[in-house]
Scaffold this active site. Structure first.
Site, PDB file in Angstrom:
ATOM      1  N   LYS A  84      36.275 -25.291-134.451  1.00 41.28           N
ATOM      2  CA  LYS A  84      37.084 -26.353-133.841  1.00 41.28           C
ATOM      3  C   LYS A  84      38.240 -26.739-134.763  1.00 41.28           C
ATOM      4  O   LYS A  84      39.353 -26.987-134.303  1.00 41.28           O
ATOM      5  CB  LYS A  84      36.223 -27.596-133.574  1.00 41.28           C
ATOM      6  CG  LYS A  84      35.247 -27.422-132.427  1.00 41.28           C
ATOM      7  CD  LYS A  84      34.464 -28.714-132.227  1.00 41.28           C
ATOM      8  CE  LYS A  84      33.390 -28.549-131.169  1.00 41.28           C
ATOM      9  NZ  LYS A  84      32.571 -29.773-131.056  1.00 41.28           N
TER      10      LYS A  84
ATOM     11  N   HIS B  20      21.355 -33.865-141.420  1.00 38.05           N
ATOM     12  CA  HIS B  20      20.354 -33.655-140.368  1.00 38.05           C
ATOM     13  C   HIS B  20      19.262 -34.699-140.462  1.00 38.05           C
ATOM     14  O   HIS B  20      18.730 -34.996-141.525  1.00 38.05           O
ATOM     15  CB  HIS B  20      19.769 -32.239-140.366  1.00 38.05           C
ATOM     16  CG  HIS B  20      19.646 -31.594-141.714  1.00 38.05           C
ATOM     17  ND1 HIS B  20      18.852 -32.069-142.703  1.00 38.05           N
ATOM     18  CD2 HIS B  20      20.243 -30.485-142.208  1.00 38.05           C
ATOM     19  CE1 HIS B  20      18.950 -31.275-143.751  1.00 38.05           C
ATOM     20  NE2 HIS B  20      19.801 -30.314-143.494  1.00 38.05           N
TER      21      HIS B  20
HETATM   22  C1  LIG Z   1      23.197 -35.345-151.329  1.00 38.56           C
HETATM   23  C2  LIG Z   1      22.282 -36.353-150.632  1.00 38.56           C
HETATM   24  C3  LIG Z   1      23.048 -37.647-150.488  1.00 38.56           C
HETATM   25  C4  LIG Z   1      21.864 -35.821-149.260  1.00 38.56           C
HETATM   26  O1  LIG Z   1      21.350 -36.861-148.465  1.00 38.56           O
HETATM   27  P1  LIG Z   1      20.070 -36.749-147.524  1.00 38.56           P
HETATM   28  O2  LIG Z   1      20.027 -37.938-146.657  1.00 38.56           O
HETATM   29  O3  LIG Z   1      18.908 -36.390-148.370  1.00 38.56           O
HETATM   30  O4  LIG Z   1      20.291 -35.459-146.635  1.00 38.56           O
HETATM   31  P2  LIG Z   1      21.097 -35.239-145.255  1.00 38.56           P
HETATM   32  O5  LIG Z   1      20.145 -34.825-144.209  1.00 38.56           O
HETATM   33  O6  LIG Z   1      22.031 -36.347-144.918  1.00 38.56           O
HETATM   34  O7  LIG Z   1      22.010 -34.010-145.621  1.00 38.56           O
HETATM   35  C5  LIG Z   1      21.458 -32.811-146.034  1.00 38.56           C
HETATM   36  C6  LIG Z   1      22.620 -31.896-146.270  1.00 38.56           C
HETATM   37  O8  LIG Z   1      23.527 -32.501-147.192  1.00 38.56           O
HETATM   38  C7  LIG Z   1      24.210 -31.471-147.872  1.00 38.56           C
HETATM   39  N1  LIG Z   1      24.179 -31.775-149.296  1.00 38.56           N
HETATM   40  C8  LIG Z   1      23.154 -31.607-150.155  1.00 38.56           C
HETATM   41  N2  LIG Z   1      23.515 -32.002-151.384  1.00 38.56           N
HETATM   42  C9  LIG Z   1      24.800 -32.436-151.299  1.00 38.56           C
HETATM   43  C10 LIG Z   1      25.732 -32.958-152.261  1.00 38.56           C
HETATM   44  N3  LIG Z   1      25.417 -33.105-153.541  1.00 38.56           N
HETATM   45  N4  LIG Z   1      26.958 -33.311-151.818  1.00 38.56           N
HETATM   46  C11 LIG Z   1      27.306 -33.141-150.531  1.00 38.56           C
HETATM   47  N5  LIG Z   1      26.466 -32.642-149.574  1.00 38.56           N
HETATM   48  C12 LIG Z   1      25.224 -32.299-149.976  1.00 38.56           C
HETATM   49  C13 LIG Z   1      23.502 -30.155-147.570  1.00 38.56           C
HETATM   50  O9  LIG Z   1      24.322 -29.406-146.691  1.00 38.56           O
HETATM   51  C14 LIG Z   1      22.221 -30.595-146.887  1.00 38.56           C
HETATM   52  O10 LIG Z   1      21.750 -29.753-145.891  1.00 38.56           O
HETATM   53  P3  LIG Z   1      21.253 -28.254-146.177  1.00 38.56           P
HETATM   54  O11 LIG Z   1      20.507 -28.272-147.476  1.00 38.56           O
HETATM   55  O12 LIG Z   1      20.393 -27.921-145.006  1.00 38.56           O
HETATM   56  O13 LIG Z   1      22.514 -27.453-146.252  1.00 38.56           O
HETATM   57  C15 LIG Z   1      21.003 -36.607-151.444  1.00 38.56           C
HETATM   58  O14 LIG Z   1      20.318 -35.380-151.565  1.00 38.56           O
HETATM   59  C16 LIG Z   1      21.285 -37.157-152.839  1.00 38.56           C
HETATM   60  O15 LIG Z   1      21.593 -38.323-153.014  1.00 38.56           O
HETATM   61  N6  LIG Z   1      21.136 -36.367-153.853  1.00 38.56           N
HETATM   62  C17 LIG Z   1      21.295 -36.816-155.216  1.00 38.56           C
HETATM   63  C18 LIG Z   1      22.639 -36.464-155.701  1.00 38.56           C
HETATM   64  C19 LIG Z   1      22.731 -35.056-156.157  1.00 38.56           C
HETATM   65  O16 LIG Z   1      23.771 -34.669-156.614  1.00 38.56           O
HETATM   66  N7  LIG Z   1      21.674 -34.247-156.060  1.00 38.56           N
HETATM   67  C20 LIG Z   1      21.708 -32.885-156.496  1.00 38.56           C
HETATM   68  C21 LIG Z   1      20.741 -32.724-157.642  1.00 38.56           C
HETATM   69  S1  LIG Z   1      21.325 -31.467-158.709  1.00 38.56           S
END
Ligand SMILES: CC(C)(COP(=O)(O)OP(=O)(O)OC[C@H]1O[C@@H](n2cnc3c(N)ncnc32)[C@H](O)[C@@H]1OP(=O)(O)O)[C@@H](O)C(=O)NCCC(=O)NCCS
Length: 110
Positions: A59, A98
């Protein structure tokens, strides 16, 4: 300047494992199978997220430009923090989430 934006939502329960190879690149398929071995729900969320990401990308760039491209040719990769991007695609932001039975992705081309 922003050149394009795309968003897509996928109901995860509408997907089956059988469509994975139509949607996922080889590397993504490996990751999917690793999830599948331990947690089917997580695997299907991953699949839904990848499908939403690729449809949002089409898109954002204009579906017409990508007439005939198959989704498994688009490759989503993650950086060391888990942040997803499209491989070999500069000037593009991707975000995936998700929960509650759906996967949503948004893509910005700049
Ligand atoms: C990143 C974070 C906010 C995701 O939030 P969540 O509510 O658990 O997950 P959601 O369902 O909203 O989103 C999941 C998707 O976010 C994405 N994602 C994961 N980590 C991410 C990041 N650091 N930045 C952006 N997007 C991220 C991925 O695509 C993931 O899906 P996938 O693994 O199937 O591809 C959460 O994991 C977090 O706070 N992590 C701590 C920060 C960090 O940097 N962690 C990495 C450790 S090295």
């Amino acid at each position: 300047m922003m050149k394009g934006i795309g968003i897509d939502i996928v109901k995860v329960s509408r997907l089956s494992e059988r469509v994975a190879d139509k949607i996922l690149s080889d590397k993504e398929l490996k990751e999917f199978k690793t999830y599948l071995d331990v947690n089917k729900k997580r695997a299907m969320q991953f699949l839904g997220g990848r499908l939403a990401a690729k449809e949002a990308y089409l898109k954002a760039v204009g579906v017409g430009m990508y007439n005939g491209i198959s989704l498994n040719q688009l490759k989503v990769v993650k950086d060391q923090f888990g942040n997803p991007t499209f491989e070999d695609t500069p000037n593009c932001f991707l975000s995936i989430t998700h929960d509650a039975g759906v996967a949503v992705a948004i893509v910005v081309i700049y």
